[in-house]
Design a protein around this motif. Structure first.
Motif, short mmCIF file in Angstrom:
data_model
loop_
_atom_site.label_atom_id
_atom_site.label_comp_id
_atom_site.label_asym_id
_atom_site.label_seq_id
_atom_site.Cartn_x
_atom_site.Cartn_y
_atom_site.Cartn_z
N ALA A 401 -126.19 -73.63 -48.65
CA ALA A 401 -124.86 -74.08 -48.19
C ALA A 401 -124.08 -72.98 -47.47
CB ALA A 401 -124.07 -74.61 -49.37
N GLY A 402 -124.26 -71.74 -47.90
CA GLY A 402 -123.51 -70.64 -47.28
C GLY A 402 -123.94 -70.34 -45.86
N ILE A 403 -125.06 -70.87 -45.44
CA ILE A 403 -125.60 -70.57 -44.11
C ILE A 403 -125.49 -71.77 -43.18
CG2 ILE A 403 -127.76 -70.08 -42.89
CD1 ILE A 403 -128.58 -68.28 -45.13
N ALA A 404 -125.55 -72.96 -43.73
CA ALA A 404 -125.62 -74.17 -42.91
C ALA A 404 -124.49 -74.23 -41.88
CB ALA A 404 -125.54 -75.40 -43.82
N PRO A 405 -124.80 -74.70 -40.66
CA PRO A 405 -123.76 -74.78 -39.62
C PRO A 405 -122.58 -75.66 -40.04
CG PRO A 405 -125.93 -75.22 -38.66
CD PRO A 405 -126.13 -75.11 -40.14
N VAL A 406 -122.87 -76.73 -40.77
CA VAL A 406 -121.80 -77.59 -41.29
C VAL A 406 -122.00 -77.65 -42.80
CG1 VAL A 406 -120.84 -79.93 -41.30
CG2 VAL A 406 -121.83 -79.01 -39.19
N THR A 407 -120.94 -77.41 -43.56
CA THR A 407 -121.09 -77.43 -45.02
C THR A 407 -120.92 -78.85 -45.55
OG1 THR A 407 -119.78 -75.42 -44.90
CG2 THR A 407 -120.45 -76.12 -47.10
N VAL A 408 -119.95 -79.56 -44.97
CA VAL A 408 -119.70 -80.89 -45.50
C VAL A 408 -119.28 -81.83 -44.37
CG1 VAL A 408 -117.44 -80.09 -46.34
CG2 VAL A 408 -118.33 -82.23 -47.17
#
Ligand code: ATP
Length: 536
Positions: A401-408
């Motif tokens: 989650a800390g890396i993903a381009p979009v978290t939510v």
């Protein structure tokens, strides 16, 4: 933009990732509409975020290792004399061979390695020509004879100023910047050693055949930390006790052929392999960065020791950091740990005539350098390779989650009855804490798939119940499980789930997942309870 997963049967992993990358906005060839040039890429809106995530992870982690580590930012174009001092003008060469008929140029070492599976690092041009002849290697394009191997300097030269007489170069590595800034920073930082200077910036190499897609680039980004230290203290590391029992995953030069990985504690690496404590400590930190921060599975990580022939003559120790990537057919270099001795400051002192030695107590010396050098783009590619998953119904990137381009992602179930307005309020509230994307087109099932495909770990669906009871559905990308969470608890709940403090299943009331498309069944509209404004 189509909504179907981009995984036509029969295409390989590289092609699938490349298709998703260009279609969804991770990266695509630069200046594409004019016909792209190999080795130059544009980061799209998702790729830019992924790269920024990696860079801030790196920055926070490595600058956080010591109070004496700082970041600088420098020019990409530098005077010729810099590269006389650094040795790049004389030595930064790749072996080149040319087809006598079609005149296409190739890297001779790559042709030989592909054909014979032997590493020819450190082999002379004459010997490489002989290997090409002995093995009857011909031009891969037209099968004609290859001309003798010559050395080719990989720096991009530029004419600067109106007369064009000033020759300058694009820096081939960001490392030169800390060496050039050393004197100023040493003085500004109260003349203490050890200290570290980091740079995250562009580097440019005129690679002969940048054939590995996104991996070998001509313009790329490096993240490097140069640690300046007293060579007499190389066997000291401030926090040694924290790492001495930690096991490094080493492929030693003697085991390189079989690719055997030895798990050796830092203490053993120091005592038995004579890797100085400062190096072993930093290797442990690099490995921990890859495994704990980037989430790379342990078995995909190794340090590969380069032998004397393969490494630069000034490097006393040279470990490449390699990750096992399906798309590249095995372990490939993404970073390096290099003990560069006093080669850099010594060279610049000699050529600039500026004193770069330091006086500490009654000792005068040129500091030595331990370099931690990372290719940002290669690490971005590694994230795409390692976290890519293909399932029957979908493809996804299981990015942490800390890396993903979009978290939510925020999904209003329908575009009417005050649901879009309520969803926008939630979107704005979440946007203060996370990287949020608002997706209100297509069926809910297709929207889930689209976000899975770009690696968004969580999704929030706002439906008619939300208007009544101020709860929303929170969906987990990896398990596809769903729970119902109170809007007022959403931020805290998400933070805990992301931090691993709360299991997703316990984050709210479980929702029995229906086929997503069927969830669109409308219910009677009731006005929603407004959000608590002071929390927005
Ligand atoms: P290679 O052997 O793959 O050419 P290198 O050993 O020359 O790389 P270094 O000079 O040690 O690489 O650079 C440090 C890091 O910069 C590498 O580990 C790599 O991640 C990155 N890097 C180097 N060259 C390139 C390139 N052409 N494209 C993308 N990244 C690169």
């Amino acid at each position: 933009m189509g909504d179907k997963p981009s995984n036509p049967k029969g295409t390989n992993k590289t092609e699938i990732i490349m298709t998703i990358a260009s279609k969804r906005g991770f990266f695509y060839p630069s200046a594409e509409i004019y016909g792209a040039k190999a080795g130059f890429w544009t980061y799209g809106h998702l790729g830019t975020r992924l790269k920024q995530s990696w860079e801030s992870l790196w920055r926070n982690y490595f600058l956080g290792l010591s109070k004496s580590y700082f970041e600088i930012d420098d020019c990409n174009i530098m005077p010729k004399k810099v590269f006389e001092g650094s040795g790049h003008l004389a030595h930064f060469n790749d072996p080149l061979t040319e087809c006598e008929k079609c005149h296409f140029r190739f890297r001779a070492d790559q042709l030989i390695e592909d054909a014979t599976h032997t590493n020819v690092g450190g082999v002379s041009a004459e010997d490489m020509t002989k290997i090409l002849d002995d093995n009857k290697l011909l031009c891969p394009r037209c099968a004609s004879k290859l001309l003798p191997v010559k050395w080719f300097n990989m720096m991009f030269e530029m004419k600067v100023g109106a007369t064009g007489e000033d020759i300058m170069y694009l820096r081939p590595e960001s490392a030169q910047s800390p060496y050039l800034a050393f004197k100023r920073e040493f003085e500004a930082l109260r003349k203490k050693i050890p200290f570290g200077l980091a740079v995250i910036g562009k580097a440019y190499r005129n690679e002969i055949s940048p054939r590995q897609g996104f991996f070998r680039l001509r313009e790329f980004t490096q993240a490097e930390l140069q640690i300046f230290f007293d060579p007499d203290k190389i066997n000291e590391a401030e926090n040694w006790d924290f790492v001495k029992a930690y096991k490094l995953r080493l492929c030693l030069a003697k085991d390189a052929k079989e690719g055997k990985i030895n798990e050796i504690t830092c203490e053993e690496a120091n005592k038995e392999l004579k890797i100085p404590k400062l190096c072993a400590y930093n290797m442990a930190k690099v490995q921990q960065f890859y495994l704990s921060k980037m989430g790379i599975p342990e078995e995909k990580f190794r340090f590969r020791e380069l032998d004397e022939k393969e490494r630069a003559f000034y490097n006393k120790l040279h470990f490449d950091i390699e990750l096992n990537m399906d798309t590249l057919g095995g372990f490939k270099e993404v970073a390096g740990v290099h003990y560069r001795t006093n080669h850099d400051l010594g060279g610049h002192q000699e050529h600039s005539k500026e004193k770069l030695e330091v006086v500490i107590g009654d000792k005068r010396f040129i500091p030595h350098v331990l370099e931690l050098s990372f290719g940002v783009d290669r690490d971005v590619w590694a994230l795409m390779d390692v976290f890519f998953k293909e399932e029957t119904e979908r493809t996804l990137f299981a990015f942490p989650a800390g890396i993903a381009p979009v978290t939510v992602a925020v999904y209003p179930l329908v575009n009417k009855d005050n649901i879009p307005e309520y969803s926008t309020e939630i979107y704005e509230r979440l946007g203060k804490e996370f990287r949020v994307f608002f997706d209100d087109s297509a069926s809910i099932g297709r929207r889930y798939r689209r976000q899975d495909e770009i690696g968004t770990p969580y999704g929030i669906t706002i439906d008619y119940d939300s208007l009544n009871d101020n709860t929303v559905t929170l969906r987990d990308r990896d398990s596809m499980k769903q729970v119902r969470v109170k809007v007022d608890d959403l931020i805290q709940t998400l933070k805990k789930v992301i931090a691993g403090e709360l299991a997703f299943e316990k984050a709210g009331t479980p929702v029995v997942a229906k086929a997503p498309e069927k969830e669109e069944k409308e219910k009677a509209y009731k006005p929603h309870l407004p959000l608590n404004k002071h929390e927005k």
